[in-house]
Design a protein around this motif. Structure first.
Motif, PDB file in Angstrom:
ATOM      1  N   ALA A 196      -9.072   3.119  -0.517  1.00  0.00           N
ATOM      2  CA  ALA A 196      -8.928   3.449  -1.951  1.00  0.00           C
ATOM      3  C   ALA A 196      -9.006   4.519  -2.386  1.00  0.00           C
ATOM      4  O   ALA A 196      -9.749   5.653  -1.745  1.00  0.00           O
ATOM      5  N   ASP A 197      -8.523   5.359  -3.193  1.00  0.00           N
ATOM      6  CA  ASP A 197      -8.441   6.822  -3.785  1.00  0.00           C
ATOM      7  C   ASP A 197      -9.851   6.905  -4.499  1.00  0.00           C
ATOM      8  O   ASP A 197     -10.557   7.930  -4.631  1.00  0.00           O
ATOM      9  N   ILE A 198     -10.040   5.703  -5.610  1.00  0.00           N
ATOM     10  CA  ILE A 198     -11.357   5.845  -6.112  1.00  0.00           C
ATOM     11  C   ILE A 198     -12.270   4.534  -6.110  1.00  0.00           C
ATOM     12  O   ILE A 198     -11.418   3.498  -5.980  1.00  0.00           O
ATOM     13  N   VAL A 199     -13.408   4.468  -6.019  1.00  0.00           N
ATOM     14  CA  VAL A 199     -14.326   3.219  -5.961  1.00  0.00           C
ATOM     15  C   VAL A 199     -15.058   3.298  -7.246  1.00  0.00           C
ATOM     16  O   VAL A 199     -15.623   4.197  -7.752  1.00  0.00           O
ATOM     17  N   VAL A 200     -14.792   2.192  -8.034  1.00  0.00           N
ATOM     18  CA  VAL A 200     -15.477   2.103  -9.352  1.00  0.00           C
ATOM     19  C   VAL A 200     -16.698   0.880  -9.403  1.00  0.00           C
ATOM     20  O   VAL A 200     -16.309  -0.169  -8.512  1.00  0.00           O
ATOM     21  N   GLU A 201     -17.821   1.297  -9.354  1.00  0.00           N
ATOM     22  CA  GLU A 201     -19.070   0.229  -9.338  1.00  0.00           C
ATOM     23  C   GLU A 201     -18.895  -0.468 -10.538  1.00  0.00           C
ATOM     24  O   GLU A 201     -19.327  -0.005 -11.741  1.00  0.00           O
ATOM     25  N   ASN A 202     -18.980  -1.891 -10.658  1.00  0.00           N
ATOM     26  CA  ASN A 202     -19.082  -2.741 -11.848  1.00  0.00           C
ATOM     27  C   ASN A 202     -20.043  -3.733 -11.876  1.00  0.00           C
ATOM     28  O   ASN A 202     -19.888  -4.839 -11.423  1.00  0.00           O
ATOM     29  N   MET A 203     -21.419  -3.442 -12.066  1.00  0.00           N
ATOM     30  CA  MET A 203     -22.466  -4.245 -11.894  1.00  0.00           C
ATOM     31  C   MET A 203     -23.135  -4.503 -13.464  1.00  0.00           C
ATOM     32  O   MET A 203     -22.856  -3.538 -14.222  1.00  0.00           O
ATOM     33  N   ALA A 225       0.932  -1.273  -0.020  1.00  0.00           N
ATOM     34  CA  ALA A 225       0.037  -0.056  -0.116  1.00  0.00           C
ATOM     35  C   ALA A 225       0.915   1.086   0.036  1.00  0.00           C
ATOM     36  O   ALA A 225       0.728   2.127  -0.787  1.00  0.00           O
ATOM     37  N   ARG A 226       1.875   1.478   0.809  1.00  0.00           N
ATOM     38  CA  ARG A 226       2.606   2.444   0.880  1.00  0.00           C
ATOM     39  C   ARG A 226       3.501   2.636  -0.608  1.00  0.00           C
ATOM     40  O   ARG A 226       3.930   3.827  -0.809  1.00  0.00           O
ATOM     41  N   THR A 227       4.012   1.632  -1.333  1.00  0.00           N
ATOM     42  CA  THR A 227       4.583   1.587  -2.440  1.00  0.00           C
ATOM     43  C   THR A 227       3.710   2.307  -3.642  1.00  0.00           C
ATOM     44  O   THR A 227       4.163   2.821  -4.687  1.00  0.00           O
ATOM     45  N   LEU A 228       2.393   1.853  -3.629  1.00  0.00           N
ATOM     46  CA  LEU A 228       1.547   2.304  -4.726  1.00  0.00           C
ATOM     47  C   LEU A 228       1.384   3.850  -4.574  1.00  0.00           C
ATOM     48  O   LEU A 228       1.180   4.342  -3.649  1.00  0.00           O
ATOM     49  N   ASP A 229       1.147   4.621  -5.720  1.00  0.00           N
ATOM     50  CA  ASP A 229       0.872   5.853  -6.055  1.00  0.00           C
ATOM     51  C   ASP A 229      -0.471   6.391  -5.863  1.00  0.00           C
ATOM     52  O   ASP A 229      -0.975   7.418  -5.527  1.00  0.00           O
ATOM     53  N   MET A 230      -1.347   5.224  -6.441  1.00  0.00           N
ATOM     54  CA  MET A 230      -2.843   5.494  -6.222  1.00  0.00           C
ATOM     55  C   MET A 230      -3.412   4.034  -6.231  1.00  0.00           C
ATOM     56  O   MET A 230      -2.919   3.165  -6.697  1.00  0.00           O
ATOM     57  N   ALA A 231      -4.640   3.935  -5.628  1.00  0.00           N
ATOM     58  CA  ALA A 231      -5.520   2.664  -5.526  1.00  0.00           C
ATOM     59  C   ALA A 231      -6.921   2.736  -5.869  1.00  0.00           C
ATOM     60  O   ALA A 231      -7.581   3.949  -5.601  1.00  0.00           O
ATOM     61  N   VAL A 232      -7.430   1.918  -6.761  1.00  0.00           N
ATOM     62  CA  VAL A 232      -8.806   1.763  -6.980  1.00  0.00           C
ATOM     63  C   VAL A 232      -9.494   0.531  -6.648  1.00  0.00           C
ATOM     64  O   VAL A 232      -8.751  -0.535  -6.800  1.00  0.00           O
ATOM     65  N   PHE A 233     -10.490   0.784  -6.003  1.00  0.00           N
ATOM     66  CA  PHE A 233     -11.391  -0.435  -5.511  1.00  0.00           C
ATOM     67  C   PHE A 233     -12.428  -0.777  -6.638  1.00  0.00           C
ATOM     68  O   PHE A 233     -13.181   0.168  -6.799  1.00  0.00           O
TER      69      PHE A 233
END
Length: 209
Positions: free
Chosen positions: A180-187, A122-130
């Motif tokens: 996460a920095d962004i949450v994407v809804e994939n339904m 988590a510390r290494t990532l520049d951004m995270a998406v869920f």
């Protein structure tokens, strides 16, 4: 001067669509040499696990992955060094003899179940998406995938989902959403190019800073 490496993590439940989203993002950033590193390739080799049984083994807890090795590889890539990443075979549940050589690139995508469950990653990532999808949607997708691609029976897929996958999702995967920095809804039936657009816009804004 070469561009710095931007590490983008794509996290979500089993069959949520995180791999397909990562592929769509990689296509967009392909002119810059982008590629995807699957967290699944860092599963611990079944040959070193006593009494390994694929039908009962808990693939859905963080301890099933070699996160130390993945964190080390990501750190080396950010430092501008090439690495050789493992390749995991789901039919034999072991690492292949060959590895993949990975070079530093302006955008590198990492996708998997537990990236944010590992503080070092988590510390290494520049951004995270869920990537979020409901339980029923993920089960239907996993059934189709595991039977056709991973030589599983419908009965074993159902048993594993009900006894391991969903309980582990609630314990280990869903809590990552808050980080996460962004949450994407994939339904439903997704359009991954459309789902990728807000992520692309945010990445490009971050890289301009």
């Amino acid at each position: 001067m070469t561009d710095p490496v931007f590490l983008l993590g794509i996290v979500g439940g089993s069959a949520s669509g995180k791999s397909r989203l990562a592929e769509a993002l990689a296509r967009h950033f392909a002119p810059q040499g982008a590629y995807v590193i699957p967290e699944d390739d860092y599963y611990i080799d079944a040959t070193v696990i006593p009494d390994f049984n694929a039908d009962t083994f808990n693939f859905d807890e963080p301890a099933a992955k070699d996160h130390d090795l993945l964190a080390t590889h990501l750190g080396l890539l950010k430092a501008g060094e090439a690495v050789h990443t493992p390749l995991y075979d789901f039919k034999t549940h072991s690492r292949r003899a060959e590895t993949a050589q990975r070079q530093p690139a302006p955008v590198i995508l990492v996708e998997g179940l537990h990236l944010l469950a590992s503080p070092d990653i988590a510390r290494t990532l520049d951004m995270a998406v869920f990537v979020h999808a409901c339980e029923q949607t993920r089960f239907a997708r996993r059934m189709a995938r595991d039977v056709s691609e991973r030589a599983r029976t419908p009965e074993s897929v159902t048993l594993q989902f009900n006894t391991i996958v969903q309980p582990m999702h609630e314990r280990h995967v869903e809590p990552q959403r808050a980080h996460a920095d962004i949450v994407v809804e994939n339904m439903g039936k997704p359009d991954f190019d459309a789902l990728a657009r807000p992520v692309i816009d945010t990445v490009e804004a971050q890289r301009r800073k």
